[in-house]
Design an enzyme around this catalytic site. Structure first.
Site, mmCIF file in Angstrom:
data_model
loop_
_atom_site.group_PDB
_atom_site.id
_atom_site.type_symbol
_atom_site.label_atom_id
_atom_site.label_comp_id
_atom_site.label_asym_id
_atom_site.label_seq_id
_atom_site.Cartn_x
_atom_site.Cartn_y
_atom_site.Cartn_z
ATOM 1 N N ARG A 32 48.409 39.551 -23.601
ATOM 2 C CA ARG A 32 48.062 39.181 -22.212
ATOM 3 C C ARG A 32 46.528 39.226 -22.040
ATOM 4 O O ARG A 32 45.985 39.848 -21.129
ATOM 5 C CB ARG A 32 48.756 40.107 -21.201
ATOM 6 C CG ARG A 32 50.259 39.900 -21.173
ATOM 7 C CD ARG A 32 50.961 40.652 -20.065
ATOM 8 N NE ARG A 32 50.678 42.071 -20.134
ATOM 9 C CZ ARG A 32 49.972 42.723 -19.223
ATOM 10 N NH1 ARG A 32 49.525 42.109 -18.154
ATOM 11 N NH2 ARG A 32 49.749 44.004 -19.358
ATOM 12 N N HIS A 84 42.605 43.432 -29.213
ATOM 13 C CA HIS A 84 42.773 44.870 -29.482
ATOM 14 C C HIS A 84 42.417 45.217 -30.928
ATOM 15 O O HIS A 84 43.287 45.157 -31.803
ATOM 16 C CB HIS A 84 44.242 45.260 -29.251
ATOM 17 C CG HIS A 84 44.650 45.281 -27.827
ATOM 18 N ND1 HIS A 84 44.719 46.440 -27.081
ATOM 19 C CD2 HIS A 84 45.012 44.279 -26.997
ATOM 20 C CE1 HIS A 84 45.111 46.159 -25.854
ATOM 21 N NE2 HIS A 84 45.295 44.853 -25.770
ATOM 22 N N GLY A 131 44.910 47.764 -21.397
ATOM 23 C CA GLY A 131 45.879 48.329 -20.447
ATOM 24 C C GLY A 131 45.969 47.363 -19.293
ATOM 25 O O GLY A 131 45.967 46.149 -19.494
ATOM 26 N N CYS A 186 39.927 44.153 -24.312
ATOM 27 C CA CYS A 186 40.940 43.538 -23.448
ATOM 28 C C CYS A 186 40.734 43.961 -21.980
ATOM 29 O O CYS A 186 39.746 43.543 -21.389
ATOM 30 C CB CYS A 186 42.334 43.850 -23.986
ATOM 31 S SG CYS A 186 43.511 42.601 -23.522
ATOM 32 N N GLU A 242 41.941 48.071 -32.158
ATOM 33 C CA GLU A 242 42.508 49.375 -32.550
ATOM 34 C C GLU A 242 43.932 49.261 -33.091
ATOM 35 O O GLU A 242 44.464 50.222 -33.632
ATOM 36 C CB GLU A 242 42.461 50.341 -31.347
ATOM 37 C CG GLU A 242 43.540 50.158 -30.288
ATOM 38 C CD GLU A 242 43.322 48.953 -29.355
ATOM 39 O OE1 GLU A 242 42.423 48.133 -29.616
ATOM 40 O OE2 GLU A 242 44.094 48.845 -28.376
HETATM 41 N N1 GLN Z 1 46.351 41.501 -18.708
HETATM 42 C C1 GLN Z 1 45.674 42.780 -18.622
HETATM 43 C C2 GLN Z 1 44.749 42.802 -17.410
HETATM 44 O O1 GLN Z 1 44.540 41.784 -16.787
HETATM 45 C C3 GLN Z 1 44.923 43.088 -19.887
HETATM 46 C C4 GLN Z 1 45.884 43.212 -21.050
HETATM 47 C C5 GLN Z 1 45.461 44.129 -22.149
HETATM 48 O O2 GLN Z 1 44.564 44.957 -22.003
HETATM 49 N N2 GLN Z 1 46.168 44.022 -23.247
HETATM 50 O O3 GLN Z 1 44.232 43.819 -17.102
#
Ligand code: GLN
Length: 187
Positions: free
Chosen positions: A135, A170, A47, A79, A172
């Site tokens: 990301r 990820h 997230g 992530c 999941e």
């Molecule tokens: N770029 C997000 C962050 O810095 C992480 C991205 C993700 O959880 N897919 O929090």
């Protein structure tokens, strides 16, 4: 049957709960600090780590969550969840759980449009597992007590330290539940 909680603030919570069910554990959508008493392990989904960190503080969950993990509650950060577990986040002062001896750099694999899927060789797992990077944070440094379970282009992307496991990607979002099973073995 063991219960795995999924921090229910942001991210693909339902997808994680599906993977938890697939490995034969009970899932719990964790919404309050009291829920932490009902679980044998916790998944911290992806997230936006800044937003999840702020909400953990607003809801009074940051300290209880940090304490529970520090006392041995198994935790799997994926992530943004990995960013929350990291002690050091390059160029950021954002709120964090901060228990894992890793330095991460947010968004180091590029923007949403640079998202990619790759196959990873994971220590202890036969064959390769598909990994979705969105990301994603890059692990820049690991402490000596951090075990590297998988790397991508010379950077660790899956690591473990005591009761904590963290992935840049990820797990999941694919049908492959072997990493969840790997976490299940840490309970
Ligand atoms: N770029 C997000 C962050 O810095 C992480 C991205 C993700 O959880 N897919 O929090």
């Amino acid at each position: 049957m063991k219960t795995i909680g999924v921090l229910g603030i942001q991210g693909a919570i339902e997808k994680h709960l599906e993977s938890v069910a697939a490995i034969g554990c009970k899932g719990l959508w964790v919404k309050t600090a009291a829920d932490l008493k009902k679980i044998d392990g916790i998944i911290l989904p992806g997230g936006e780590s800044t937003s999840i960190g702020k909400q953990l503080e607003w809801f009074g969950m940051m300290n209880p969550l940090r304490e529970a993990i520090a006392q041995g509650l198994p935790a799997f950060g994926t992530c943004a969840g990995m960013i929350l577990l990291a002690k050091d986040i390059e160029a950021c002062t954002q709120a964090r759980i901060g228990l894992m001896d890793i330095t991460v750099r947010r968004n180091a694999y590029g923007s949403q449009l640079d998202s990619f899927i790759t196959d990873l060789q994971v220590k202890g797992i036969q064959g390769k597992i598909p990994a979705v990077f969105i990301r994603a944070p890059r692990i820049e440094k690991c402490g000596r007590n951090v075990e590297i379970l998988a790397s991508h282009k010379d950077h660790p992307v899956l690591v473990r330290q005591k009761n904590m496991m963290a992935a840049s990607f990820h797990p999941e979002l694919t049908e492959d539940t072997r990493l969840h099973a790997c976490f299940g073995q840490m309970l």
